[in-house]
Scaffold this motif. Sequence first.
Motif, PDB file in Angstrom:
ATOM      1  N   VAL A 223      69.357  39.214  80.689  1.00  0.00           N
ATOM      2  CA  VAL A 223      68.906  38.097  79.855  1.00  0.00           C
ATOM      3  C   VAL A 223      67.666  38.464  79.065  1.00  0.00           C
ATOM      4  CG1 VAL A 223      69.929  36.303  81.295  1.00  0.00           C
ATOM      5  CG2 VAL A 223      67.596  37.095  81.773  1.00  0.00           C
ATOM      6  N   GLY A 224      67.006  39.568  79.418  1.00  0.00           N
ATOM      7  CA  GLY A 224      65.825  39.999  78.682  1.00  0.00           C
ATOM      8  C   GLY A 224      66.130  40.656  77.356  1.00  0.00           C
ATOM      9  N   MET A 225      67.402  40.916  77.052  1.00  0.00           N
ATOM     10  CA  MET A 225      67.750  41.558  75.786  1.00  0.00           C
ATOM     11  C   MET A 225      67.384  40.657  74.615  1.00  0.00           C
ATOM     12  SD  MET A 225      71.476  42.951  74.470  1.00  0.00           S
ATOM     13  CE  MET A 225      71.547  44.206  75.780  1.00  0.00           C
ATOM     14  N   PRO A 226      66.718  41.196  73.578  1.00  0.00           N
ATOM     15  CA  PRO A 226      66.373  40.365  72.415  1.00  0.00           C
ATOM     16  C   PRO A 226      67.607  39.738  71.787  1.00  0.00           C
ATOM     17  CG  PRO A 226      65.211  42.462  72.341  1.00  0.00           C
ATOM     18  CD  PRO A 226      66.200  42.569  73.460  1.00  0.00           C
ATOM     19  N   ALA A 227      67.417  38.573  71.193  1.00  0.00           N
ATOM     20  CA  ALA A 227      68.528  37.883  70.542  1.00  0.00           C
ATOM     21  C   ALA A 227      69.055  38.689  69.361  1.00  0.00           C
ATOM     22  CB  ALA A 227      68.062  36.510  70.061  1.00  0.00           C
ATOM     23  N   ASP A 228      70.337  38.559  69.098  1.00  0.00           N
ATOM     24  CA  ASP A 228      70.984  39.195  67.951  1.00  0.00           C
ATOM     25  C   ASP A 228      70.893  38.231  66.769  1.00  0.00           C
ATOM     26  OD1 ASP A 228      72.556  40.448  66.104  1.00  0.00           O
ATOM     27  OD2 ASP A 228      74.405  40.381  67.294  1.00  0.00           O
ATOM     28  N   LEU A 229      69.773  38.264  66.063  1.00  0.00           N
ATOM     29  CA  LEU A 229      69.530  37.288  65.000  1.00  0.00           C
ATOM     30  C   LEU A 229      70.503  37.431  63.840  1.00  0.00           C
ATOM     31  CD1 LEU A 229      65.626  37.195  64.822  1.00  0.00           C
ATOM     32  CD2 LEU A 229      67.176  35.659  66.024  1.00  0.00           C
ATOM     33  N   ASP A 230      71.007  38.622  63.599  1.00  0.00           N
ATOM     34  CA  ASP A 230      71.926  38.820  62.482  1.00  0.00           C
ATOM     35  C   ASP A 230      73.235  38.064  62.681  1.00  0.00           C
ATOM     36  OD1 ASP A 230      70.130  40.446  61.193  1.00  0.00           O
ATOM     37  OD2 ASP A 230      70.985  42.316  61.984  1.00  0.00           O
ATOM     38  N   ASN A 231      73.571  37.767  63.930  1.00  0.00           N
ATOM     39  CA  ASN A 231      74.836  37.099  64.226  1.00  0.00           C
ATOM     40  C   ASN A 231      74.655  35.751  64.897  1.00  0.00           C
ATOM     41  OD1 ASN A 231      76.979  39.092  63.440  1.00  0.00           O
ATOM     42  ND2 ASN A 231      75.783  40.400  64.824  1.00  0.00           N
ATOM     43  N   LEU A 232      73.471  35.192  64.793  1.00  0.00           N
ATOM     44  CA  LEU A 232      73.165  33.938  65.483  1.00  0.00           C
ATOM     45  C   LEU A 232      73.320  32.761  64.530  1.00  0.00           C
ATOM     46  CD1 LEU A 232      72.241  32.615  68.074  1.00  0.00           C
ATOM     47  CD2 LEU A 232      69.890  33.061  67.419  1.00  0.00           C
ATOM     48  N   ARG A 233      74.294  31.889  64.824  1.00  0.00           N
ATOM     49  CA  ARG A 233      74.563  30.729  63.982  1.00  0.00           C
ATOM     50  C   ARG A 233      74.588  29.435  64.781  1.00  0.00           C
ATOM     51  NH1 ARG A 233      73.745  34.557  61.434  1.00  0.00           N
ATOM     52  NH2 ARG A 233      74.976  35.532  59.746  1.00  0.00           N
ATOM     53  N   SER A 234      74.194  29.495  66.036  1.00  0.00           N
ATOM     54  CA  SER A 234      74.267  28.316  66.893  1.00  0.00           C
ATOM     55  C   SER A 234      72.893  27.959  67.440  1.00  0.00           C
ATOM     56  CB  SER A 234      75.227  28.565  68.068  1.00  0.00           C
ATOM     57  OG  SER A 234      76.553  28.670  67.604  1.00  0.00           O
ATOM     58  N   PRO A 235      72.466  26.702  67.275  1.00  0.00           N
ATOM     59  CA  PRO A 235      71.172  26.262  67.804  1.00  0.00           C
ATOM     60  C   PRO A 235      71.285  25.793  69.248  1.00  0.00           C
ATOM     61  CG  PRO A 235      72.139  24.488  66.558  1.00  0.00           C
ATOM     62  CD  PRO A 235      73.114  25.645  66.485  1.00  0.00           C
ATOM     63  N   GLU A 236      70.162  25.770  69.917  1.00  0.00           N
ATOM     64  CA  GLU A 236      70.098  25.201  71.259  1.00  0.00           C
ATOM     65  C   GLU A 236      70.658  23.783  71.223  1.00  0.00           C
ATOM     66  OE1 GLU A 236      66.648  25.382  74.554  1.00  0.00           O
ATOM     67  OE2 GLU A 236      66.095  24.346  72.713  1.00  0.00           O
ATOM     68  N   SER A 237      71.406  23.399  72.272  1.00  0.00           N
ATOM     69  CA  SER A 237      72.046  22.086  72.284  1.00  0.00           C
ATOM     70  C   SER A 237      71.926  21.476  73.674  1.00  0.00           C
ATOM     71  CB  SER A 237      73.518  22.215  71.884  1.00  0.00           C
ATOM     72  OG  SER A 237      74.119  20.956  71.718  1.00  0.00           O
ATOM     73  N   TYR A 238      71.291  20.299  73.746  1.00  0.00           N
ATOM     74  CA  TYR A 238      71.089  19.598  75.012  1.00  0.00           C
ATOM     75  C   TYR A 238      72.254  18.659  75.289  1.00  0.00           C
ATOM     76  CZ  TYR A 238      66.238  21.228  75.153  1.00  0.00           C
ATOM     77  OH  TYR A 238      65.112  22.002  75.206  1.00  0.00           O
ATOM     78  N   LEU A 239      72.587  18.462  76.586  1.00  0.00           N
ATOM     79  CA  LEU A 239      73.686  17.587  76.958  1.00  0.00           C
ATOM     80  C   LEU A 239      73.216  16.222  77.442  1.00  0.00           C
ATOM     81  CD1 LEU A 239      74.882  20.548  77.048  1.00  0.00           C
ATOM     82  CD2 LEU A 239      76.578  19.614  78.612  1.00  0.00           C
ATOM     83  N   GLY A 240      71.956  16.082  77.846  1.00  0.00           N
ATOM     84  CA  GLY A 240      71.427  14.781  78.216  1.00  0.00           C
ATOM     85  C   GLY A 240      71.215  13.921  76.983  1.00  0.00           C
ATOM     86  N   TYR A 241      71.387  12.610  77.118  1.00  0.00           N
ATOM     87  CA  TYR A 241      71.357  11.754  75.929  1.00  0.00           C
ATOM     88  C   TYR A 241      69.990  11.669  75.268  1.00  0.00           C
ATOM     89  CZ  TYR A 241      69.764   7.921  79.094  1.00  0.00           C
ATOM     90  OH  TYR A 241      69.096   7.147  80.006  1.00  0.00           O
TER      91      TYR A 241
END
Length: 391
Positions: A223-241
Amino acid sequence: METLALIAVGACALALGLAAGACAVAPPRRLFAAVAMAAGLSTGVPAVAQGRPVATPPVEGVAPGFAGATGWLNSPPLALEALRGKVVVVSFWTYSCINCLRTLPHVRAWAQRYAGQGLVVIGVHSPEFAFEKDPANVTRAAKDLKLDYPIALDDGYRIWRAYRNRFWPAIYLVDAQGRLRHHQFGEEGADATEQAIQALLREATPAGTAPSAARAGTDLSGVGMPADLDNLRSPESYLGYAQANAMASPEPLLRDQPRRYSAGRLGLNEWALSGIWTVGPEFAQLGGMTAGSDASGPAGAGGAGAIAIRFHARDLHLVMAGPPDGARFVLTIDGQPPGEEHGLDVDAQGRGRVNASRLYQLVRQRGAVRDRRLEIRFLDPGVRAYAFTFG
């Protein structure tokens, strides 16, 4: 599209419209450093805080101490005044935050490399979710993450407020005289922060015994691997209302009461529940909740259910908590077992188990990244799902 990628790793600074000075009353949020710059949220942070190293980090004020900590791990309580003569790294984090998990390998490496040269690292664990206030959960997380430096538990956010902190992760450097000299907000800027550490150690070290200029070795796997920003198209999404904004089940969300939901066709970054779920402010729980149940631990009963989401990212994570006996699940990607694209917490057949309250890595794509539909089907009731994050 580049801005969307930054927001996705970053948390919701733009969506909340946070202006300078507004976060004293706003909820703390996760942050990828570039989001603050893209949104114009500099709030007066010096150039070095934005990842541009300087030879001598400027003095930014007197560092607050750690009064108000609700407990300590790996150490008796520490006072900043007792650390005069040392350079101190103060690392704000919370253990289910993917942005923090991608920063901690650098913090751990600094603690190991520079401990004998006058550096002290102190973590400040300021929880986002209620389960992160449980000292046993934080202790387990610190052990799993191999964090052996002192950690102050900041359940009441008193240290957070003393530093006027606003985001996870955040790193502050304190010099040998107790003065703030450097900030790093978000994941970017580790190189500049390490250069600032070395500069402050040189200031505090007698001539002829300056610290090594070599960089600390850093394990960025898992999980420590840096994010792949070139292929990132999805934002964080919460499930609680309280923060959910992309639910696509055709049935209207019913707050705090069980309802049967279904999942159909999903657009990019939409998610849906299927089966009987109870949606609370922090999480969606499979089945109902027993009387007296709250956000501190799973409870309830119900049959099997699932969550589906359409996403575009190399990695997909889901923060979850399980019932006391755990909860089994099976996931598919585009209707098939994940195979080599499984995450750390899933096997190639898509099988996994929610056995602790934490972040689970479900997908890591090894090939070309494209729009995918993931479905995670739970075989046992009582699981709680909090937030999807990506990388």
